[in-house]
Write a protein that holds these residues in place. Sequence first.
Motif, mmCIF file in Angstrom:
data_model
loop_
_atom_site.group_PDB
_atom_site.id
_atom_site.type_symbol
_atom_site.label_atom_id
_atom_site.label_comp_id
_atom_site.label_asym_id
_atom_site.label_seq_id
_atom_site.Cartn_x
_atom_site.Cartn_y
_atom_site.Cartn_z
ATOM 1 N N VAL A 66 0.834 -1.202 0.000
ATOM 2 C CA VAL A 66 0.000 0.000 0.000
ATOM 3 C C VAL A 66 0.869 1.252 0.000
ATOM 4 N N GLU A 67 1.946 1.225 0.785
ATOM 5 C CA GLU A 67 2.820 2.393 0.856
ATOM 6 C C GLU A 67 3.457 2.691 -0.496
ATOM 7 N N ALA A 68 3.867 1.634 -1.205
ATOM 8 C CA ALA A 68 4.474 1.830 -2.526
ATOM 9 C C ALA A 68 3.464 2.414 -3.505
ATOM 10 N N TRP A 69 2.258 1.877 -3.492
ATOM 11 C CA TRP A 69 1.254 2.350 -4.451
ATOM 12 C C TRP A 69 0.820 3.778 -4.154
ATOM 13 N N LYS A 70 0.883 4.188 -2.904
ATOM 14 C CA LYS A 70 0.614 5.593 -2.592
ATOM 15 C C LYS A 70 1.665 6.486 -3.239
ATOM 16 N N ILE A 71 2.912 6.038 -3.216
ATOM 17 C CA ILE A 71 3.979 6.790 -3.884
ATOM 18 C C ILE A 71 3.705 6.870 -5.381
ATOM 19 N N PHE A 72 3.308 5.749 -5.969
ATOM 20 C CA PHE A 72 3.014 5.741 -7.406
ATOM 21 C C PHE A 72 1.870 6.707 -7.732
ATOM 22 N N PHE A 73 0.807 6.648 -6.925
ATOM 23 C CA PHE A 73 -0.344 7.521 -7.200
ATOM 24 C C PHE A 73 0.020 8.992 -7.039
ATOM 25 N N ASN A 74 0.884 9.278 -6.085
ATOM 26 C CA ASN A 74 1.289 10.665 -5.881
ATOM 27 C C ASN A 74 2.125 11.198 -7.038
ATOM 28 N N HIS A 75 2.630 10.300 -7.879
ATOM 29 C CA HIS A 75 3.430 10.722 -9.039
ATOM 30 C C HIS A 75 2.674 10.545 -10.356
ATOM 31 N N LEU A 76 1.365 10.391 -10.267
ATOM 32 C CA LEU A 76 0.524 10.355 -11.469
ATOM 33 C C LEU A 76 -0.099 11.722 -11.710
ATOM 34 N N THR A 77 -0.300 12.050 -12.966
ATOM 35 C CA THR A 77 -1.070 13.236 -13.323
ATOM 36 C C THR A 77 -2.534 12.995 -12.944
ATOM 37 N N PRO A 78 -3.390 14.025 -12.940
ATOM 38 C CA PRO A 78 -4.795 13.832 -12.516
ATOM 39 C C PRO A 78 -5.511 12.689 -13.233
ATOM 40 N N HIS A 79 -5.201 12.451 -14.507
ATOM 41 C CA HIS A 79 -5.828 11.358 -15.250
ATOM 42 C C HIS A 79 -4.828 10.225 -15.548
ATOM 43 N N GLY A 80 -3.758 10.187 -14.750
ATOM 44 C CA GLY A 80 -2.734 9.168 -14.954
ATOM 45 C C GLY A 80 -3.201 7.770 -14.602
ATOM 46 N N ILE A 81 -2.515 6.778 -15.178
ATOM 47 C CA ILE A 81 -2.883 5.369 -14.986
ATOM 48 C C ILE A 81 -1.683 4.593 -14.444
#
Length: 541
Positions: free
Chosen positions: A407-422
Amino acid sequence: MITKTKKYLYFGVLSISFSTLILEIVLTRIFSVATWYYFAFFAVSLSMFGLAVGGLLVYLHSAFTADKTIVHLFKFSLMFGISIILSILCFLSIPFYPHPTGIGIFSTIFIFLVLALPFTCSGVCICLALTRFPKIIGKVYAFDLAGAAFGAFLVVPVLDSMDAVTAIFLSGALAVLASYLFAKLLNDTSALKKASFAFFAIFLLMMTNYFSHSFRVEWVKMRWDNPLEEHWNAISRVAVYPFQWVKYPYSWGLSKTFKPKRPVGEMMINIDGVSETVMTYFNSLKDIEHLKYDVTFIAHYLRANAKVFIIGIGGGRDVAAAYLFHQPLIIGAEVNDTILSLIKGKYGSFTGHLDKLPGVHLVAGEARSTLTSMHEKFDIIQASCIATWSATTAGAFSLAENSLYTVEAWKIFFNHLTPHGILSFNRWYSPDYPAQLLRLTSLAATTLKELGIADPARHICVIRNEPFPGIMPSGTILVSKSPFLPSDLDKLQAICQKLKFKIVYSPRNNNPYFQKLIDNVGNSKFYKSLPLDLSAPTDNR
């Protein structure tokens, strides 16, 4: 002031301890290649067993009298060095067969006892040194600890500069060097000659193997392995296999609609004898056209003109795919610098010099830490079947691929996505056993919930290819930072119809198993009712 006599004792103990730690740690690397990562720490068990047996021998056997301490230090340190060489050669000659059969049980016990022998000799030496010199026990123990510290620290540059078998030979040379130092204490010409001969013989063997690789790990996972070349480092053994033209390319999820128009050139890379990646011949876009037919890269159809971050570039397949889709910025992180150096250096011309393509940047580093250090936001963050079943010198999977599935890793990934990033992750998938994609769905839903998303179901799509002979089935989970738009779902449905992919789950395609998992995020009773643990992993669990 250290006297000359004490100096030989102190540095002899240091050399024994240094050799023991290098032997133990390098054995975990060899076990990870020859067997499986969960057997790698067999080395810890046998070292503790051998050291304990050595201590018991000193305690129980009447021959270890105080007046013969130096003699026994010399003899057992010499035996330590020689037994290292003989035991590793014995291990390399016998396929490891850990099955509940007569031969399987016998071979496992035999290998355990053979490899425990050097540690028994080391245990005798360390026990004698720590019990027979009470007036200087503090300094003896300090040199013992210093040797262990040097061994634990220097094993990383050692494995970066030579293969594991040569590193074992180095351990043998260090052990025999200790016998030479103890022989100096004896002031015995015959003992000095024996130690000198053994040292130069093992040193010559080590240097010969360093250049010729005559002795290597040939039995890998119970099969004979003969790569084109191999490279070792502290976290892996990277083997490269000969070039071949293939009709159907190596793929994690090829479409049934793919019709080969030309052969594809490939060179396989194998990590610790079990995890594979591929280097694809790339001279023009036509050479990699097949990547458009892989479910792994379906995110590129939804996000054109995208900034892409790739987790684990391996042989460069994901980078080539992003370039094939004309993405303007492609950043790839690879935790294994040996693989990165191969595709940038020796095999750069084969793979199309991916690092020199416009908009492409390849970096050596673990993906989480690399992303954390960056301010850039990405439209696509992608990981394709990232899971190395190998043991590192620091512990199984430590700071490697498993830390990407939390979960911690995926939070990092989401924080580095653009608003419509995948966020796109690909794993093996079978309709009869969808556990890996279900676990990823649980991870995605949990992460979204913790980020304040009320309805995670609107952010998740799962797509798989239709398996056919020679192609393994896999699935890709797409997790959008914002809810998937109707236009996104229209595109997804159109491309899946065209390539005959199956939409397992989406906001428009309900799947009872996936939906129930998403609806019960954080429900411990629900997780306990399942035959498998599908709760989201965290850094602590």
